[in-house]
Design a protein around this motif. Structure first.
Motif, short mmCIF file in Angstrom:
data_model
loop_
_atom_site.label_atom_id
_atom_site.label_comp_id
_atom_site.label_asym_id
_atom_site.label_seq_id
_atom_site.Cartn_x
_atom_site.Cartn_y
_atom_site.Cartn_z
N ASP A 23 0.82 -1.21 0.00
CA ASP A 23 0.00 0.00 0.00
C ASP A 23 0.85 1.26 0.00
O ASP A 23 0.52 2.24 -0.68
N LEU A 24 1.93 1.25 0.76
CA LEU A 24 2.81 2.43 0.80
C LEU A 24 3.39 2.70 -0.59
O LEU A 24 3.37 3.84 -1.07
N LEU A 25 3.88 1.67 -1.24
CA LEU A 25 4.48 1.85 -2.57
C LEU A 25 3.45 2.30 -3.60
O LEU A 25 3.74 3.15 -4.45
N VAL A 26 2.25 1.74 -3.53
CA VAL A 26 1.23 2.04 -4.54
C VAL A 26 0.56 3.39 -4.29
O VAL A 26 0.18 4.07 -5.24
N THR A 27 0.41 3.81 -3.04
CA THR A 27 -0.38 5.01 -2.76
C THR A 27 0.43 6.24 -2.36
O THR A 27 -0.14 7.33 -2.29
N ALA A 28 1.71 6.11 -2.09
CA ALA A 28 2.49 7.28 -1.67
C ALA A 28 2.38 8.41 -2.69
O ALA A 28 2.28 9.59 -2.32
N GLY A 29 2.35 8.08 -3.96
CA GLY A 29 2.25 9.10 -5.00
C GLY A 29 0.91 9.82 -5.03
O GLY A 29 0.79 10.88 -5.66
N HIS A 88 -4.75 -5.38 13.05
CA HIS A 88 -4.50 -4.57 11.86
C HIS A 88 -4.78 -5.37 10.59
O HIS A 88 -5.26 -4.82 9.61
N GLY A 89 -4.47 -6.66 10.62
CA GLY A 89 -4.76 -7.51 9.47
C GLY A 89 -6.26 -7.67 9.25
O GLY A 89 -6.74 -7.64 8.12
N LEU A 90 -6.99 -7.84 10.35
CA LEU A 90 -8.45 -7.95 10.25
C LEU A 90 -9.05 -6.66 9.68
O LEU A 90 -9.84 -6.70 8.72
N LEU A 91 -8.66 -5.54 10.23
CA LEU A 91 -9.20 -4.26 9.77
C LEU A 91 -8.79 -3.97 8.33
O LEU A 91 -9.58 -3.45 7.53
N ASP A 92 -7.55 -4.31 7.98
CA ASP A 92 -7.11 -4.11 6.61
C ASP A 92 -7.88 -5.01 5.65
O ASP A 92 -8.23 -4.58 4.55
N GLY A 93 -8.15 -6.23 6.07
CA GLY A 93 -8.95 -7.13 5.23
C GLY A 93 -10.35 -6.57 4.98
O GLY A 93 -10.87 -6.64 3.86
N VAL A 94 -10.95 -5.99 6.00
CA VAL A 94 -12.27 -5.37 5.85
C VAL A 94 -12.17 -4.16 4.92
O VAL A 94 -13.01 -3.98 4.02
N ALA A 95 -11.14 -3.33 5.12
CA ALA A 95 -10.96 -2.16 4.26
C ALA A 95 -10.74 -2.58 2.81
O ALA A 95 -11.27 -1.95 1.88
N ARG A 96 -9.99 -3.64 2.59
CA ARG A 96 -9.75 -4.12 1.23
C ARG A 96 -11.04 -4.63 0.59
O ARG A 96 -11.25 -4.49 -0.61
N THR A 97 -11.91 -5.23 1.41
CA THR A 97 -13.21 -5.66 0.89
C THR A 97 -13.99 -4.45 0.39
O THR A 97 -14.57 -4.49 -0.70
N LEU A 98 -13.97 -3.38 1.18
CA LEU A 98 -14.66 -2.16 0.75
C LEU A 98 -14.01 -1.57 -0.50
O LEU A 98 -14.72 -1.19 -1.45
N LEU A 119 -7.75 -4.19 -8.48
CA LEU A 119 -8.85 -4.97 -7.90
C LEU A 119 -8.38 -6.38 -7.55
O LEU A 119 -8.68 -6.90 -6.47
N VAL A 120 -7.62 -6.99 -8.43
CA VAL A 120 -7.12 -8.34 -8.18
C VAL A 120 -6.24 -8.37 -6.92
O VAL A 120 -6.38 -9.26 -6.08
N VAL A 121 -5.36 -7.39 -6.77
CA VAL A 121 -4.49 -7.34 -5.59
C VAL A 121 -5.32 -7.09 -4.32
O VAL A 121 -5.07 -7.72 -3.29
N GLU A 122 -6.30 -6.20 -4.39
CA GLU A 122 -7.16 -5.94 -3.23
C GLU A 122 -7.85 -7.22 -2.77
O GLU A 122 -7.88 -7.54 -1.58
N VAL A 123 -8.41 -7.96 -3.72
CA VAL A 123 -9.12 -9.20 -3.38
C VAL A 123 -8.14 -10.22 -2.80
O VAL A 123 -8.43 -10.87 -1.79
#
Length: 148
Positions: A23-29, A88-98, A119-123
């Motif tokens: 996430d840091l690498l993909v969203t920092a920009g 943090h993994g649980l919450l991140d999994g929920v956030a990724r679902t959203l 989308l594929v990476v999020e899932v």
């Protein structure tokens, strides 16, 4: 607080940390208007070169929302890198679902196909981080969220 069974294997915490790095690498920009303009141009060119369609032109509201999302995700990423916890993994999994739901919604309503790889990476990360929670309750000696 209701105790929930927690996946407590070191591999799970490595997964939480890895998702933070991704996430840091993909969203920092996305975190500043200047870097977002560069990322937008890069994604537009990549999408065009791959035949995935055009990107919409930049506008102030799009930049604002990209910067808000980028700023929050950068901070959330750093937390998971520096202090990965099962919660943090649980919450991140929920956030990724959203995130996956909203990406799928955008794709279903004419969003650029360049969203598909994201989308594929999020899932994938979402399933990887949520699946252990489904099986943790069956494991003997599972710890609770309260004890995380």
């Amino acid at each position: 607080m209701i105790p929930f069974p927690v996946p407590h294997r070191p591999a799970y915490l490595r997964l939480v940390r890895a998702s933070g790095w991704y996430d840091l690498l993909v969203t920092a920009g996305f975190a500043t208007p200047w870097t977002y303009a560069l990322v937008h141009d890069l994604l537009a060119k990549a999408g065009d070169a791959a035949g995935l369609g055009a990107f919409p032109a930049l506008d102030p509201m799009q930049i604002l929302y990209a910067n808000l999302m980028g700023s929050v995700v950068v901070i959330w990423s750093v937390l998971r890198i520096v202090r990965p916890l099962p919660l943090h993994g649980l919450l991140d999994g929920v956030a990724r679902t959203l995130f996956a739901l909203w990406q799928a919604y955008a794709l279903a309503h004419g969003g650029p196909p360049v969203l598909w790889p994201f989308l594929v990476v999020e899932v994938a990360f979402g399933v990887a981080q949520l699946a252990p929670w489904a099986t943790a309750g069956r494991a003997t000696g599972a710890k609770s969220v309260q004890g995380s």
